[in-house]
Scaffold this active site. Sequence first.
Site, PDB file in Angstrom:
ATOM      1  N   ASP A 309      19.952 -21.229 119.168  1.00 57.65           N
ATOM      2  CA  ASP A 309      20.977 -21.956 119.821  1.00 57.65           C
ATOM      3  C   ASP A 309      21.267 -23.109 118.743  1.00 57.65           C
ATOM      4  O   ASP A 309      20.525 -23.641 118.311  1.00 57.65           O
ATOM      5  CB  ASP A 309      20.499 -22.714 120.945  1.00 57.65           C
ATOM      6  CG  ASP A 309      20.590 -21.542 122.230  1.00 57.65           C
ATOM      7  OD1 ASP A 309      21.538 -20.904 122.438  1.00 57.65           O
ATOM      8  OD2 ASP A 309      19.640 -21.527 123.147  1.00 57.65           O
ATOM      9  N   THR A 381      38.992 -44.438 132.234  1.00 59.84           N
ATOM     10  CA  THR A 381      39.713 -44.987 131.296  1.00 59.84           C
ATOM     11  C   THR A 381      39.496 -44.467 129.990  1.00 59.84           C
ATOM     12  O   THR A 381      40.117 -44.378 128.817  1.00 59.84           O
ATOM     13  CB  THR A 381      39.197 -46.667 130.991  1.00 59.84           C
ATOM     14  OG1 THR A 381      37.552 -46.598 131.016  1.00 59.84           O
ATOM     15  CG2 THR A 381      39.621 -47.146 132.189  1.00 59.84           C
ATOM     16  N   MET A 383      37.152 -45.179 127.624  1.00 63.05           N
ATOM     17  CA  MET A 383      37.010 -45.937 126.519  1.00 63.05           C
ATOM     18  C   MET A 383      35.868 -46.968 127.152  1.00 63.05           C
ATOM     19  O   MET A 383      35.423 -47.037 127.964  1.00 63.05           O
ATOM     20  CB  MET A 383      38.325 -46.973 126.484  1.00 63.05           C
ATOM     21  CG  MET A 383      39.566 -46.507 126.285  1.00 63.05           C
ATOM     22  SD  MET A 383      40.759 -47.635 126.144  1.00 63.05           S
ATOM     23  CE  MET A 383      40.934 -48.383 127.558  1.00 63.05           C
ATOM     24  N   SER A 384      35.321 -47.548 126.080  1.00 63.74           N
ATOM     25  CA  SER A 384      34.172 -48.490 126.199  1.00 63.74           C
ATOM     26  C   SER A 384      34.509 -49.597 125.392  1.00 63.74           C
ATOM     27  O   SER A 384      35.134 -49.602 124.302  1.00 63.74           O
ATOM     28  CB  SER A 384      32.913 -47.982 126.008  1.00 63.74           C
ATOM     29  OG  SER A 384      32.742 -47.458 124.589  1.00 63.74           O
TER      30      SER A 384
END
Lengths: 687, 570
Positions: A309, A381, A383-384
């Site tokens: 994996d 949003t 976003m941060s």
Amino acid sequence: MAIARFRAPRLLEGRLTGAASIEAFRKLNPATLWRNPVIFVTEVVALVATILAVRQFTITGGEHNGVIAQICAWLWFTVLFANFAEAVAEARGKAFAESLRRTQLETKAHRLISEYGDATEDVPSSSLREGDIVIVSAGEIIPGDGVVIEGIASIDESAITGESASVIRESGSERSGVTGGTRVVSDSIKVSITAKPGHSFLDRMIRLVEGAERQKTPNEIALTILLVGLTIIFLVVTASLELFATYSGGTIPMVFLIALLVTLIPTTIGGLLSAIGIAGMDRLVRANVVAKSGRAVEAAGDVDVLLLDKTGTITFGNRMADDFIPAPGTTMAELVQAALLASLSDETPEGKSIVRLATERYNASVDPATVERSIEFSAFTRMSGADLHGGEEVRKGAVDAILAYVSGDPNARARQTAPDIAHAVERIAKAGGTPLAVARAGKLLGLIHLKDIIKPGIRERFGMLRQMGIRTVMITGDNPLTAATIAAEAGVDDYMAEATPEKKLELIRSQQKEGKLVAMCGDGSNDAPALAQADVGVAMNSGTPAAKEAGNLIDLDSDPTKLIEVVLIGKQLLISRGSLTTFSIANDVAKYFAIIPALFIGVYPQLQALNVMRLGSPQSAILSAIIFNALIIIALIPLALRGVNYKPSSASALLRRNLLVFGLGGIVVPFAAIKAIDLLINAIGMA
Amino acid sequence: MHTTDYLQFAAYAAIILATTQPLGRYMAALFSGQKTFLSPILQPVERLIYAICGVQENAEHSWKRYAGHLLLFALIGTITTYAILRLQHYLPFNPMGLPGVPPDLAMNTAVSFNTNTDWQAYSGEGTLSYFSQMTGLAVHNFLSAATGLAVAIAVIRGFARKSTKTIGNFYVDLTRGILYILLPISIVGALILVWQGVPQTIGGSVDAQTLEGARQTIVLGPVASQEVIKELGTNGGGFFNANSAHPFENPTPLSNFLENLLIFLIPAALVDTFGRMIGRRRQAYAIYGAMGILFIFTLSIAYFAEAMPNPALTQIAGYDPTQGNMEGKEVRFGLADSVLWAVTTSGSACGAVNAMFDSFMPLAGMVPLVNIMLGCIIFGGVGAGLYGMLLHVVIAVFIAGLMVGRTPEYVGKKIESREVKLALFALLATTAGTLILSSIASVTPAGVAGLGSAGPHGLTEILYAFASTDANNGSSFAGLSDNNIFYNVMLAATMLMGRFIVIVPILAIAGSFAAKKTVPTSYGAFPTDTGLFVALLIAVIVIIGGLTFFPALALGPIVEHFALSAGMGY
């Protein structure tokens, strides 16, 4: 590759040696010794020789009394040394099992009285049955192997894995398996017990290292057949020699013939065979892997294709910041500082990686006090960032979201951005990465390149596997473009993008149809069919019960790269057996040159010409050969326990090296050693 | 040591090399069921035979049925031969009126010819009628050779096929081997030999008046037809007791050279057939290489040992040391041809001789003995050489596989405990049998009564008789009087063991390989078509063989060699 997490006892520790010496005598019991045919034959003829010797000393009288007595002693030593080799290997396993057993303390379990409600009763852990549900709270020991069915907890598994950092186990996830003997550090979980008493992993490990559950593997059986065949043929050779001697007009003392027989039959490998097997299993357990059968370990040595994996094995689980790309008109320093500000309070791995990249590579620093309020990431949003004192806003987030944010228009698209930025976004996506945009005070400053970081050293490991002739296939849910990029960077031979459990199973089947042996590791329930289909399936101990049931090896560390170690251990096990077999057979050449002239020099003095080692006397020649034959077992015990040195390389190179060392070496060494022993014997007057 | 000797050896090797590929390709096509250039003529005959015998051409057998038919066929053949020999005085073509053959000799001879051994306890011209020679013996020269060929082809199919139960039809393989390979070459060969002066008649013997006035009976017969198949089928049973040393069997150096070529013709080409049928020709080259190296090695030892002056004779006036050891050799062949023949006849399981090994120098005489003890695998008997070699390959591959840490595989077949068990059984049961029976003979009054010499040389004679019959070689060291009940029974048992205890396990291996998947060549498995593997294979053959027979050899030819060097003969 740090295999030994538990301290392996030094090869021949005093305490172990003492116990093993006693055990060596106990193993003389023919009822158990017959399982080792070569040594069993040695014991039988040693007994015959001893009876003949005693008869000669007391009743009939005869020549060579001193030498005959010594030969009998060395015959018994040969058996004892072989027993000792096995006993040492077992003792090392037992010592290890002791340390495991200490973790398996009797604890109190809070068992649910009924499926409904939380009422519990306290019962001893040993009375738990499959299907019982227990509640384990912080500070308590998990009473048995099981699966978390409710709650989430951090667990200290150091008792099993030796790893001090605690791990998270959560119901309904891929990481819901818990092991008895580990300790819950925080929170409280409901655990459904999956193992019968005495059948937990710990119990299984203990039985494995103690050798109680050891069954002969297919290859070991084939080898035993070869050894039995050689033993029979040498019995015939020796018996016919008695008659040929009669024809030639000579008589050979029976004890001398027995000495010839014992030096010819493959006592070296016969004596060390089970020690090699036990030591191999021991190494596996020390690597924290529990094998459901020895067959799986051997199959691991044979693997052609390794399915791995991507996430967790080839790359770290999370994407990390790799680069900053400033927008036109922005300096790198401005971008880095903004990115750092926007990530200061971001606790996600991505956020942390941005901070690390900014501070470590660009030596950026900001004053945390300038931040007035940090803005958490939200799915809405996308976003941060942070609001600074003075109202300035710093944001980072998905490129689309930031573009919309800086233009003040929710429908803004990339077409409005500078072509340089659009280009960079495309480039990052093509390389399999994720772009993040950074904005400050309503202005786009540039991009952060987040990418899958390949684990350090993994490329070299794949190179090693390729040298061993093993193909690696990366399995990932990524799109083909991303998968190709990571595959190239990691150096795997092939990849499967957009993988589903069904596709995985299909891949395994098609490879097997071509006659290849496939290994894989997995943890989730949806991996179970593939794990069961694979020839070697390594299940993570943290995985679901279904996965653990399907795999034939279980890795207690839940480390997917462990598969590689398992392959190495499997190969080393086979190589140790093969090399010592070759050595054992090659040894016979020198022994013939020692014993044949010695036996017949009385009848045909011309045969002195075959005494190429110029051994002192016929008696000392026979004695030297039998002494060498016994001592070589002791001399090789460390090698048998440690395993033959194995550096991954092509089969041809490996064969050439081992043929040279153990084949040619096996022919040459005894000539020198027998000569040396003969010199010593004659010097101190033993014969 | 003469340049012409080397040229002869080189010419021999060159012709064998040159014939290997064309004949190998021809046989591969034939046994894969493809058309060959002889098909237009022979296919009707083939179809007719199947129609008469009720053989279904396309019905294939599992290994058990294949082996079952083979054993049944051999049993019927042996009984028929026995009956013919016992009753020859009632049968036609007996112009000299020879009586029926005694039971023990008839049994020994019947077994001998049906196992492709052609051990001759009888003297052909004085014991057997022409009818017995032709129907009892010459027929089996074809049938037993074709049987060996069929087994080899079935084994090759086992390697070539995957996931199937069948390995071919025994009767089809047998018929094709005779019809398309043995018969055409025999007919051409016999004509050439007749041209060289080998008799071919069913008239009686000729009485001649010698110069001294004595009357001499000169035995003639259908020699040429039997002579070719004797070599071609690696049978070795001569029309005359003196075998190919007899001027009627082998009149000229040219006939000698041709007959010698016939010995290696099919066994060498069959290795190439193996490579073609499994689709991995380099694998076949490796086996060919191992056989070739062993051949050159043994030829060199025999030649140099024989070309040395005999230390027992150097003191005698008039002895020319440059002649080497000419005792027991036909002067028309000389030393080189005799040594070459000794090595080929023992490397293959032919057993025809053109010189008497009994008179060879001890080391030179040991070479044929060792070749035979190793199981006649230097190209070997028709079919038997290849499948015998493949047994060694299984063991070598197993040991090598262990040393590289992989379950061993050979030409895509995983070698597991079943195959190791069968290969070991086939290899060891027969060698153990040789040692046990010869050691018993060496201490039994009946066994030592027939010895031509005492001491180590006598032991060599005994060892040779048992090794030769065990490997189905059939050559004799001469010197041993073996036409007595003791040896007839003991050696017949050895021949049966050496033939069928090998054939049945190797067919079982073929069956188990055919049922397996074919594994793709992987970088992790060691290649079995390289010089390294050839070296390993030779080492396994020599060490396993050496460990088994060294003590016996030490008491036979080795001690004799050292004794002779010290001026002591036996």
